[in-house]
Motif scaffolding. Structure first.
Motif, PDB file in Angstrom:
ATOM      1  N   MET A   1      35.460  19.112  32.199  1.00 39.52           N
ATOM      2  CA  MET A   1      36.198  19.002  30.945  1.00 39.52           C
ATOM      3  C   MET A   1      37.200  20.146  30.847  1.00 39.52           C
ATOM      4  O   MET A   1      36.938  21.260  31.253  1.00 39.52           O
ATOM      5  N   ASN A   2      38.353  19.821  30.272  1.00 43.53           N
ATOM      6  CA  ASN A   2      39.382  20.818  30.019  1.00 43.53           C
ATOM      7  C   ASN A   2      39.504  21.047  28.520  1.00 43.53           C
ATOM      8  O   ASN A   2      39.083  20.214  27.711  1.00 43.53           O
ATOM      9  N   TYR A   3      40.109  22.167  28.169  1.00 48.52           N
ATOM     10  CA  TYR A   3      40.253  22.565  26.770  1.00 48.52           C
ATOM     11  C   TYR A   3      41.723  22.861  26.506  1.00 48.52           C
ATOM     12  O   TYR A   3      42.414  23.443  27.339  1.00 48.52           O
ATOM     13  N   TRP A   4      42.159  22.472  25.311  1.00 44.95           N
ATOM     14  CA  TRP A   4      43.577  22.535  24.972  1.00 44.95           C
ATOM     15  C   TRP A   4      43.767  23.020  23.548  1.00 44.95           C
ATOM     16  O   TRP A   4      42.838  23.006  22.748  1.00 44.95           O
ATOM     17  N   LEU A   5      45.005  23.353  23.225  1.00 48.64           N
ATOM     18  CA  LEU A   5      45.396  23.652  21.851  1.00 48.64           C
ATOM     19  C   LEU A   5      46.721  22.955  21.605  1.00 48.64           C
ATOM     20  O   LEU A   5      47.613  23.004  22.454  1.00 48.64           O
ATOM     21  N   VAL A   6      46.813  22.255  20.487  1.00 49.42           N
ATOM     22  CA  VAL A   6      48.074  21.645  20.057  1.00 49.42           C
ATOM     23  C   VAL A   6      48.466  22.236  18.709  1.00 49.42           C
ATOM     24  O   VAL A   6      47.605  22.618  17.916  1.00 49.42           O
ATOM     25  N   LYS A   7      49.768  22.310  18.500  1.00 45.26           N
ATOM     26  CA  LYS A   7      50.286  22.898  17.269  1.00 45.26           C
ATOM     27  C   LYS A   7      51.054  21.860  16.465  1.00 45.26           C
ATOM     28  O   LYS A   7      51.774  21.044  17.041  1.00 45.26           O
ATOM     29  N   SER A   8      50.889  21.931  15.162  1.00 48.58           N
ATOM     30  CA  SER A   8      51.657  21.086  14.262  1.00 48.58           C
ATOM     31  C   SER A   8      51.935  21.849  12.976  1.00 48.58           C
ATOM     32  O   SER A   8      51.052  22.540  12.466  1.00 48.58           O
ATOM     33  N   LEU A  46      38.546  18.384  25.008  1.00 51.11           N
ATOM     34  CA  LEU A  46      38.550  18.874  23.629  1.00 51.11           C
ATOM     35  C   LEU A  46      39.828  19.660  23.348  1.00 51.11           C
ATOM     36  O   LEU A  46      40.345  20.359  24.214  1.00 51.11           O
ATOM     37  N   VAL A  47      40.297  19.527  22.100  1.00 55.24           N
ATOM     38  CA  VAL A  47      41.595  20.064  21.705  1.00 55.24           C
ATOM     39  C   VAL A  47      41.454  20.787  20.366  1.00 55.24           C
ATOM     40  O   VAL A  47      40.942  20.208  19.402  1.00 55.24           O
ATOM     41  N   LEU A  48      41.914  22.029  20.314  1.00 53.63           N
ATOM     42  CA  LEU A  48      41.960  22.743  19.034  1.00 53.63           C
ATOM     43  C   LEU A  48      43.271  22.390  18.334  1.00 53.63           C
ATOM     44  O   LEU A  48      44.323  22.298  18.967  1.00 53.63           O
ATOM     45  N   PHE A  49      43.201  22.203  17.020  1.00 49.88           N
ATOM     46  CA  PHE A  49      44.350  21.822  16.194  1.00 49.88           C
ATOM     47  C   PHE A  49      44.795  23.049  15.411  1.00 49.88           C
ATOM     48  O   PHE A  49      44.029  23.589  14.605  1.00 49.88           O
ATOM     49  N   TYR A  50      46.021  23.475  15.662  1.00 48.23           N
ATOM     50  CA  TYR A  50      46.568  24.699  15.075  1.00 48.23           C
ATOM     51  C   TYR A  50      47.697  24.359  14.100  1.00 48.23           C
ATOM     52  O   TYR A  50      48.619  23.629  14.457  1.00 48.23           O
ATOM     53  N   HIS A  51      47.590  24.877  12.885  1.00 51.54           N
ATOM     54  CA  HIS A  51      48.682  24.767  11.916  1.00 51.54           C
ATOM     55  C   HIS A  51      49.670  25.896  12.182  1.00 51.54           C
ATOM     56  O   HIS A  51      49.338  27.064  12.000  1.00 51.54           O
ATOM     57  N   SER A  52      50.883  25.542  12.612  1.00 49.82           N
ATOM     58  CA  SER A  52      51.895  26.557  12.903  1.00 49.82           C
ATOM     59  C   SER A  52      52.791  26.780  11.687  1.00 49.82           C
ATOM     60  O   SER A  52      52.808  25.978  10.765  1.00 49.82           O
TER      61      SER A  52
END
Length: 134
Positions: A1-8, A46-52
């Motif tokens: 499994m890989n881990y990520w972060l996306v920004k919105s 899995l992906v962390l969701f970041y409020h930018s």
């Protein structure tokens, strides 16, 4: 499994709206490094969701439910999207200030490449952020 972060930016697409929708395709990426990260995502990652911009905090965990395919918002074949679904909200948002102050997170992409909208995380970084948000 890989881990990520996306920004919105929350005024464009917030964690709350994502939870209401239950699933979305992650579009609008127009940076080749971020695009390559989308292409590398695999179902179940899995992906962390970041409020930018507003908030500057990680607020939740999502997962990849469909791997990269043509971005439906453009005909340019260079751009792709993945489908994400929310998994859970963090009990406490983890702020950028907390991340910068944490010795275990000093090399995280969010600090080193702050403008990148989709980035990979090491498992240890992902786990530490989850710990901070518990």
């Amino acid at each position: 499994m890989n881990y990520w972060l996306v920004k919105s930016e929350p005024f464009k697409y917030s964690w709350e709206k994502f939870n209401q929708d239950g699933r979305t395709f992650w579009d609008g990426v127009r940076n080749f490094q971020a695009r390559n990260n989308l292409r590398a995502m695999q179902e179940g990652d899995l992906v962390l969701f970041y409020h930018s911009n507003e908030g500057k905090e990680i607020v939740g965990i999502a997962k990849v439910v469909k791997e990269a395919y043509q971005d439906p918002t453009t005909e340019d074949p260079n751009w792709v999207v993945v489908d994400l679904s929310p998994v859970e909200s963090l009990k406490k948002p983890v702020t950028l200030e907390q991340i910068k102050a944490d010795e275990q997170l000093k090399d995280i992409g969010l600090v080193r490449q702050g403008r990148l909208s989709v980035m990979g995380l090491k498992r240890e970084e992902f786990d530490r952020i989850i710990e901070l948000g518990s």
